[in-house]
Design a protein around this motif. Structure first.
Motif, PDB file in Angstrom:
ATOM      1  N   ALA A 301       0.851  -1.251  -0.024  1.00 14.18           N
ATOM      2  CA  ALA A 301      -0.157  -0.020  -0.024  1.00 14.18           C
ATOM      3  C   ALA A 301       1.074   1.235   0.000  1.00 14.18           C
ATOM      4  O   ALA A 301       0.377   2.167  -0.748  1.00 14.18           O
ATOM      5  CB  ALA A 301      -0.859   0.019   1.453  1.00 14.18           C
ATOM      6  N   LEU A 302       1.940   1.150   0.648  1.00 17.84           N
ATOM      7  CA  LEU A 302       2.700   2.335   0.714  1.00 17.84           C
ATOM      8  C   LEU A 302       3.531   2.558  -0.373  1.00 17.84           C
ATOM      9  O   LEU A 302       3.532   3.583  -0.985  1.00 17.84           O
ATOM     10  CB  LEU A 302       4.072   2.234   1.851  1.00 17.84           C
ATOM     11  N   VAL A 303       3.959   1.491  -1.202  1.00 19.14           N
ATOM     12  CA  VAL A 303       4.556   1.699  -2.296  1.00 19.14           C
ATOM     13  C   VAL A 303       3.646   2.049  -3.408  1.00 19.14           C
ATOM     14  O   VAL A 303       3.999   3.044  -4.197  1.00 19.14           O
ATOM     15  CB  VAL A 303       5.168   0.130  -2.950  1.00 19.14           C
ATOM     16  N   VAL A 304       2.472   1.685  -3.432  1.00 16.83           N
ATOM     17  CA  VAL A 304       1.495   2.164  -4.588  1.00 16.83           C
ATOM     18  C   VAL A 304       1.238   3.613  -4.357  1.00 16.83           C
ATOM     19  O   VAL A 304       1.065   4.613  -5.247  1.00 16.83           O
ATOM     20  CB  VAL A 304       0.176   1.426  -4.529  1.00 16.83           C
ATOM     21  N   ALA A 305       0.845   4.033  -2.975  1.00 19.12           N
ATOM     22  CA  ALA A 305       0.504   5.476  -2.694  1.00 19.12           C
ATOM     23  C   ALA A 305       1.881   6.238  -3.063  1.00 19.12           C
ATOM     24  O   ALA A 305       1.867   7.333  -3.762  1.00 19.12           O
ATOM     25  CB  ALA A 305       0.156   5.490  -1.188  1.00 19.12           C
ATOM     26  N   LEU A 306       3.089   5.944  -2.951  1.00 22.46           N
ATOM     27  CA  LEU A 306       4.271   6.645  -3.106  1.00 22.46           C
ATOM     28  C   LEU A 306       4.377   6.729  -4.755  1.00 22.46           C
ATOM     29  O   LEU A 306       4.657   7.855  -4.992  1.00 22.46           O
ATOM     30  CB  LEU A 306       5.371   6.160  -2.511  1.00 22.46           C
ATOM     31  N   ALA A 307       4.212   5.783  -5.363  1.00 21.26           N
ATOM     32  CA  ALA A 307       4.456   5.739  -6.829  1.00 21.26           C
ATOM     33  C   ALA A 307       3.479   6.454  -7.500  1.00 21.26           C
ATOM     34  O   ALA A 307       3.827   7.325  -8.416  1.00 21.26           O
ATOM     35  CB  ALA A 307       4.509   4.393  -7.377  1.00 21.26           C
ATOM     36  N   ILE A 308       2.278   6.657  -7.106  1.00 25.09           N
ATOM     37  CA  ILE A 308       1.205   7.543  -7.841  1.00 25.09           C
ATOM     38  C   ILE A 308       1.319   8.878  -7.395  1.00 25.09           C
ATOM     39  O   ILE A 308       1.329   9.831  -8.437  1.00 25.09           O
ATOM     40  CB  ILE A 308      -0.166   6.884  -7.104  1.00 25.09           C
ATOM     41  N   GLY A 309       1.805   9.052  -6.264  1.00 26.15           N
ATOM     42  CA  GLY A 309       1.881  10.411  -5.785  1.00 26.15           C
ATOM     43  C   GLY A 309       3.054  10.956  -6.506  1.00 26.15           C
ATOM     44  O   GLY A 309       3.034  12.305  -7.151  1.00 26.15           O
ATOM     45  N   ARG A 310       4.096  10.270  -6.601  1.00 27.17           N
ATOM     46  CA  ARG A 310       5.353  10.899  -7.212  1.00 27.17           C
ATOM     47  C   ARG A 310       5.281  10.969  -8.854  1.00 27.17           C
ATOM     48  O   ARG A 310       5.420  11.962  -9.387  1.00 27.17           O
ATOM     49  CB  ARG A 310       6.542   9.921  -6.859  1.00 27.17           C
ATOM     50  N   PHE A 311       4.386  10.179  -9.315  1.00 24.22           N
ATOM     51  CA  PHE A 311       4.173  10.262 -10.845  1.00 24.22           C
ATOM     52  C   PHE A 311       3.431  11.327 -11.211  1.00 24.22           C
ATOM     53  O   PHE A 311       3.467  12.029 -12.177  1.00 24.22           O
ATOM     54  CB  PHE A 311       3.455   8.804 -11.309  1.00 24.22           C
ATOM     55  N   LEU A 312       2.385  11.652 -10.340  1.00 21.79           N
ATOM     56  CA  LEU A 312       1.548  12.912 -10.741  1.00 21.79           C
ATOM     57  C   LEU A 312       2.277  14.062 -10.275  1.00 21.79           C
ATOM     58  O   LEU A 312       1.985  15.160 -11.230  1.00 21.79           O
ATOM     59  CB  LEU A 312       0.177  12.853  -9.616  1.00 21.79           C
ATOM     60  N   TYR A 313       3.198  14.317  -9.502  1.00 19.85           N
ATOM     61  CA  TYR A 313       4.013  15.294  -9.365  1.00 19.85           C
ATOM     62  C   TYR A 313       4.952  15.464 -10.356  1.00 19.85           C
ATOM     63  O   TYR A 313       5.049  16.657 -10.906  1.00 19.85           O
ATOM     64  CB  TYR A 313       4.879  15.144  -7.950  1.00 19.85           C
ATOM     65  N   LEU A 314       5.552  14.250 -10.808  1.00 15.76           N
ATOM     66  CA  LEU A 314       6.514  14.588 -12.046  1.00 15.76           C
ATOM     67  C   LEU A 314       5.716  14.687 -13.347  1.00 15.76           C
ATOM     68  O   LEU A 314       6.460  15.700 -14.252  1.00 15.76           O
ATOM     69  CB  LEU A 314       7.134  13.210 -12.244  1.00 15.76           C
ATOM     70  N   VAL A 315       4.307  14.389 -13.538  1.00 17.30           N
ATOM     71  CA  VAL A 315       3.667  14.923 -14.702  1.00 17.30           C
ATOM     72  C   VAL A 315       3.523  16.290 -14.501  1.00 17.30           C
ATOM     73  O   VAL A 315       3.518  17.069 -15.506  1.00 17.30           O
ATOM     74  CB  VAL A 315       2.301  14.099 -14.584  1.00 17.30           C
ATOM     75  N   TYR A 316       2.991  16.768 -13.381  1.00 20.26           N
ATOM     76  CA  TYR A 316       2.849  18.104 -13.018  1.00 20.26           C
ATOM     77  C   TYR A 316       4.317  19.017 -13.460  1.00 20.26           C
ATOM     78  O   TYR A 316       4.054  20.171 -14.141  1.00 20.26           O
ATOM     79  CB  TYR A 316       2.625  18.636 -11.638  1.00 20.26           C
ATOM     80  N   LEU A 317       5.233  18.513 -12.895  1.00 23.64           N
ATOM     81  CA  LEU A 317       6.545  19.086 -13.115  1.00 23.64           C
ATOM     82  C   LEU A 317       6.911  19.179 -14.726  1.00 23.64           C
ATOM     83  O   LEU A 317       7.443  20.256 -15.518  1.00 23.64           O
ATOM     84  CB  LEU A 317       7.722  18.655 -12.575  1.00 23.64           C
ATOM     85  N   ASP A 318       6.452  18.074 -15.340  1.00 28.04           N
ATOM     86  CA  ASP A 318       6.777  17.999 -16.748  1.00 28.04           C
ATOM     87  C   ASP A 318       5.841  18.958 -17.573  1.00 28.04           C
ATOM     88  O   ASP A 318       6.652  19.761 -18.519  1.00 28.04           O
ATOM     89  CB  ASP A 318       6.571  16.357 -17.280  1.00 28.04           C
ATOM     90  N   ASN A 319       4.735  19.256 -17.290  1.00 26.63           N
ATOM     91  CA  ASN A 319       3.915  20.056 -17.930  1.00 26.63           C
ATOM     92  C   ASN A 319       4.414  21.539 -17.665  1.00 26.63           C
ATOM     93  O   ASN A 319       4.552  22.388 -18.573  1.00 26.63           O
ATOM     94  CB  ASN A 319       2.309  20.312 -17.309  1.00 26.63           C
ATOM     95  N   ARG A 320       4.851  21.716 -16.373  1.00 25.06           N
ATOM     96  CA  ARG A 320       5.474  23.318 -16.084  1.00 25.06           C
ATOM     97  C   ARG A 320       6.656  23.499 -17.106  1.00 25.06           C
ATOM     98  O   ARG A 320       6.769  24.578 -17.576  1.00 25.06           O
ATOM     99  CB  ARG A 320       5.639  23.427 -14.751  1.00 25.06           C
ATOM    100  N   ILE A 321       7.627  22.420 -17.103  1.00 24.08           N
ATOM    101  CA  ILE A 321       8.801  22.569 -17.872  1.00 24.08           C
ATOM    102  C   ILE A 321       8.463  22.919 -19.338  1.00 24.08           C
ATOM    103  O   ILE A 321       9.402  23.242 -20.025  1.00 24.08           O
ATOM    104  CB  ILE A 321       9.667  21.427 -17.677  1.00 24.08           C
ATOM    105  N   GLN A 322       7.345  22.153 -19.745  1.00 23.35           N
ATOM    106  CA  GLN A 322       7.192  22.166 -21.325  1.00 23.35           C
ATOM    107  C   GLN A 322       6.739  23.506 -21.414  1.00 23.35           C
ATOM    108  O   GLN A 322       7.055  24.094 -22.687  1.00 23.35           O
ATOM    109  CB  GLN A 322       6.256  20.956 -21.667  1.00 23.35           C
ATOM    110  N   ASN A 323       5.778  24.081 -20.602  1.00 24.95           N
ATOM    111  CA  ASN A 323       5.351  25.362 -20.643  1.00 24.95           C
ATOM    112  C   ASN A 323       6.717  26.468 -20.605  1.00 24.95           C
ATOM    113  O   ASN A 323       6.558  27.689 -21.490  1.00 24.95           O
ATOM    114  CB  ASN A 323       4.474  25.807 -19.727  1.00 24.95           C
TER     115      ASN A 323
END
Length: 468
Positions: A301-323
């Protein structure tokens, strides 16, 4: 002086006293001895007289008994003669009965042979009928149709006993009755019948309610499956119902009005439903893993929560960097924007100083991007190791049970083997998705890191190409 004068008188007085006392005692003893001798002599005489009288009385009694025996001697001889005559008559009757018994045995043997000849192939037919009746009775006792026709077992039992006898032949009507019962069992297997029946609920309460019999396969009441106990004939609710996908037919059967509905049937008359009810659910399987199983589940459960949270955060950073790539002249609050801002702040410095500043900015932005990746990687390796630990623990429990109780009862070993297998499965279930999630998040973080490093190198190259 006076005392010494009175002493001789006192001694003389005492001597006279003892002499008189001794004489009186002797007289008393003599009288007592004489009285005792007189008493003993009288007792012996009386005893002798009594013995004489007793001997005479015994002689009189013996003489009377002897006279009586002599008088009855003739009668005893007559009784002995009667007893001998009775014995001879009984022996003659016994010989006559033995001869009659032998004649009857021969006659019965001849009649049996004659009956067998006359029966011919009918004897095989009766044997087949008896076998079919016994098999049908066993099938009917376990059939759900028995709740509507409870008396047919007694009729089949009587018919089977009659088939085993040779003194009475079955009638055509009785043979047709057997055929009719077999035909009715086949017919009832294709019917859905609703009736009022007493049922025993799981709570222990017995109520009379509507029971729907689906052929010879299922009993449904109140959107639940029921079973019939063949030994007692009672209808009992299953301790546990099957999973929800098997309950749709039972739930919709009560409200059905002639339409076709999907229905799950048990071809072996309730045994599959009972087995499905005993199958452990997901929570029960996790419980079989014990403490190690719960640790693996929490880790997953911790791994899944951490992985989903980090992936969403990196997607957010990727969008900011692309802009930010589209607006390099306006640095924003993102890793690339902060690197551009560091370039703007130090572009007037020499090239070496600028390169150090940009490298420092890149190193400052990379750790937040890669945060949590090491934990995901370690979890992917730790989860199967925890499963292996549970496997070893379960096998130890199994071997301890074998040592204490032997290997004769599989149930004693089932707990340890179950824990061993469940923890292994849980470890693999956690490790495989964790490895995939780690690769997914790591690839996203690597992409962002490469973009930042490439832009930093591009800024340095642009500064080196510009005139001083």
């Amino acid at each position: 002086m006076k005392t010494f004068k009175l002493l001789p008188a006192f001694v003389l007085f005492m001597a006279c006293y003892f002499v008189l006392l001794t004489f009186a005692t002797g007289q008393a003893y003599a009288q007592e001895t004489k009285s005792s001798q007189n008493s003993n002599s009288i007792s012996v005489d009386e005893l002798l007289e009594k013995v004489k009288h007793g001997h005479r009385a015994d002689q009189v009694i013996n003489q009377e008994r002897l006279n009586t025996f002599n008088q009855n001697k003739q009668q005893q001889s007559q009784l002995l003669e009667d007893a001998k005559n009775t014995r001879q008559a009984a022996e003659a009757l016994s010989l006559q009965r033995e001869q009659t018994f032998e004649d009857n045995e021969q006659q019965i043997t001849l009649l049996k042979e004659r009956l067998t000849e006359r029966l011919g192939s009918l004897k095989e037919l009766f044997g087949v009928l008896q076998l079919v009746a016994n098999d049908a009775q066993g099938q009917f006792d376990n059939s759900l149709v028995q709740i509507h026709y409870p008396d047919r077992s007694a009729r089949l039992n009587a018919f089977s006993e009659k088939m085993g006898q040779v003194t009475e032949l079955p009638s055509v009507q009785e043979i047709e009755a057997l055929w009719f019962e077999l035909q009715r069992e086949m017919t009832e297997s294709g019917k859905i019948v609703k009736s009022k029946q007493p049922v025993l609920l799981q709570s222990g309460q017995e109520v009379t309610t509507d029971v729907i019999r689906v052929g010879t396969f299922n009993l449904v009441s109140d959107q639940k499956y029921f079973q019939r106990i063949a030994e007692t004939g009672r209808i009992v609710e299953y301790p546990r119902q099957p999973s929800s996908r098997y309950m749709q037919g039972a739930e919709s059967l009560a409200d059905n009005h002639g339409s076709v509905i999907p229905m799950t049937i048990d071809p072996i008359r309730g045994q599959l439903i009972a087995l499905m009810g005993t199958a452990p659910q997901l929570t029960e399987r996790v419980q079989q893993g014990g403490v190690i199983g719960y640790v693996i589940v929490v880790l997953g459960a911790l791994v899944v929560a951490l992985a989903i949270g980090r992936f969403l955060y990196l997607v957010y950073l990727d969008n900011r960097i692309q802009n930010q790539l589209n607006h390099l002249s306006k640095p924003g609050n993102n890793p690339l924007g902060r690197i551009i801002q560091a370039y703007e702040d130090n572009k007037s410095e020499n090239l070496d100083h600028l390169e150090i500043k940009l490298g420092e900015a890149v190193l400052r932005e990379v750790p937040p991007i890669n945060r949590g990746l090491s934990f995901l990687k370690i979890s992917a390796a730790v989860a199967p190791l925890l499963g292996l630990l549970g496997t070893v623990t379960g096998m130890i429990i199994t071997f301890q049970a074998i040592t204490l109780f032997g290997a004769g009862d599989p149930k004693l070993m089932a707990g340890g083997i179950s824990q061993a297998l469940v923890t292994t499965v849980l470890g693999l279930i956690v490790a495989i998705p964790t490895l995939l999630l780690h690769n997914l998040v790591n690839s996203k973080a690597t992409k962002i890191t490469q973009i930042i490093e490439q832009e930093a190198v591009a800024l340095i190259a642009m500064r080196s190409e510009s005139p001083a």
